[in-house]
Design a protein around this motif. Structure first.
Motif, PDB file in Angstrom:
ATOM      1  N   SER A  21       0.840  -1.193   0.000  1.00  0.00           N
ATOM      2  CA  SER A  21       0.000   0.000   0.000  1.00  0.00           C
ATOM      3  C   SER A  21       0.881   1.252   0.000  1.00  0.00           C
ATOM      4  CB  SER A  21      -0.912  -0.005   1.222  1.00  0.00           C
ATOM      5  OG  SER A  21      -1.650   1.191   1.267  1.00  0.00           O
ATOM      6  N   ALA A  22       0.621   2.138  -0.947  1.00  0.00           N
ATOM      7  CA  ALA A  22       1.434   3.351  -1.092  1.00  0.00           C
ATOM      8  C   ALA A  22       1.294   4.265   0.123  1.00  0.00           C
ATOM      9  CB  ALA A  22       1.034   4.089  -2.360  1.00  0.00           C
ATOM     10  N   LYS A  23       0.167   4.187   0.852  1.00  0.00           N
ATOM     11  CA  LYS A  23      -0.047   5.021   2.037  1.00  0.00           C
ATOM     12  C   LYS A  23       0.892   4.649   3.172  1.00  0.00           C
ATOM     13  CE  LYS A  23      -4.944   5.550   1.090  1.00  0.00           C
ATOM     14  NZ  LYS A  23      -6.297   5.233   1.573  1.00  0.00           N
ATOM     15  N   LEU A  24       1.387   3.410   3.159  1.00  0.00           N
ATOM     16  CA  LEU A  24       2.234   2.928   4.248  1.00  0.00           C
ATOM     17  C   LEU A  24       3.723   3.206   4.038  1.00  0.00           C
ATOM     18  CD1 LEU A  24       0.560  -0.551   4.827  1.00  0.00           C
ATOM     19  CD2 LEU A  24       0.163   1.569   6.091  1.00  0.00           C
ATOM     20  N   TYR A  59       8.305   7.798  -9.131  1.00  0.00           N
ATOM     21  CA  TYR A  59       7.724   8.836  -8.287  1.00  0.00           C
ATOM     22  C   TYR A  59       8.784   9.417  -7.348  1.00  0.00           C
ATOM     23  CZ  TYR A  59       5.038  10.959  -4.513  1.00  0.00           C
ATOM     24  OH  TYR A  59       4.562  11.829  -3.568  1.00  0.00           O
ATOM     25  N   LEU A 114       8.538   0.994   5.582  1.00  0.00           N
ATOM     26  CA  LEU A 114       7.172   1.396   5.906  1.00  0.00           C
ATOM     27  C   LEU A 114       7.159   2.326   7.118  1.00  0.00           C
ATOM     28  CD1 LEU A 114       5.454  -2.071   5.432  1.00  0.00           C
ATOM     29  CD2 LEU A 114       5.780  -0.254   3.754  1.00  0.00           C
ATOM     30  N   LYS A 115       6.029   2.975   7.332  1.00  0.00           N
ATOM     31  CA  LYS A 115       5.911   3.940   8.419  1.00  0.00           C
ATOM     32  C   LYS A 115       6.052   3.302   9.794  1.00  0.00           C
ATOM     33  CE  LYS A 115       3.209   7.203   5.765  1.00  0.00           C
ATOM     34  NZ  LYS A 115       1.902   7.825   5.547  1.00  0.00           N
TER      35      LYS A 115
END
Length: 153
Positions: free
Chosen positions: A70-73, A116, A95-96
């Motif tokens: 997941s790109a949000k993580l 990106y 990851l976060k």
């Protein structure tokens, strides 16, 4: 009498007591050194063959890869190029929560994430230092500067 002479300690063929020329301690040491040197040379050649072989010994950080996450993580991306001890490119996503995952560098997701982050790095390097002011505050500061310039004229 001859039989007795051959078995006696004073045999003229021995010329030195117990050690003859073929069995002297110096020959034993020489043979030991020769074997030791030969063993060292064989080990050296084996190490050279392993180090220069076309199939490198893999010591990569990514043994197992995944296609996507997941790109949000994602907190950051680490790109490791091929190195002498690892012959493949590695993409490691941190990851976060602090854990890290290895992405397949040939996958679509990995290529998109890499592009990106590369674009983000180019933007920050060409944009200069970032301003922490909001656009509204910047507009107010510009208006004040114009007002000061007009009043000083």
């Amino acid at each position: 009498m001859r039989l007795i002479f051959l078995h006696s300690e004073k045999n003229p063929a021995q010329k030195g007591g117990r050690f003859s020329k073929s069995r002297g301690p110096h020959k034993t040491r020489l043979n030991h050194l020769t074997m030791n040197t030969a063993t060292q040379c064989i080990i050296l050649l084996a190490c050279a063959a392993v180090c220069t072989s076309s199939t490198p010994i893999l010591n990569c950080r990514c043994v197992k890869t995944i296609r996507a996450v997941s790109a949000k993580l994602i907190a950051r991306l680490e790109t490791l190029p091929p190195r002498p001890y690892c012959n493949k490119k590695e993409l490691i996503v941190v990851l976060k929560d602090g854990s890290s995952k290895c992405l397949d560098p040939e996958g679509k997701f990995a290529k998109a994430i890499e592009k990106y982050y590369r674009d983000q790095a180019e933007k920050t390097s060409t944009a200069g230092p970032k301003s922490t002011a909001t656009p509204r505050a910047t507009a107010r500061a510009t208006a004040r500067a114009k007002a000061r310039a007009a009043s000083s004229q």
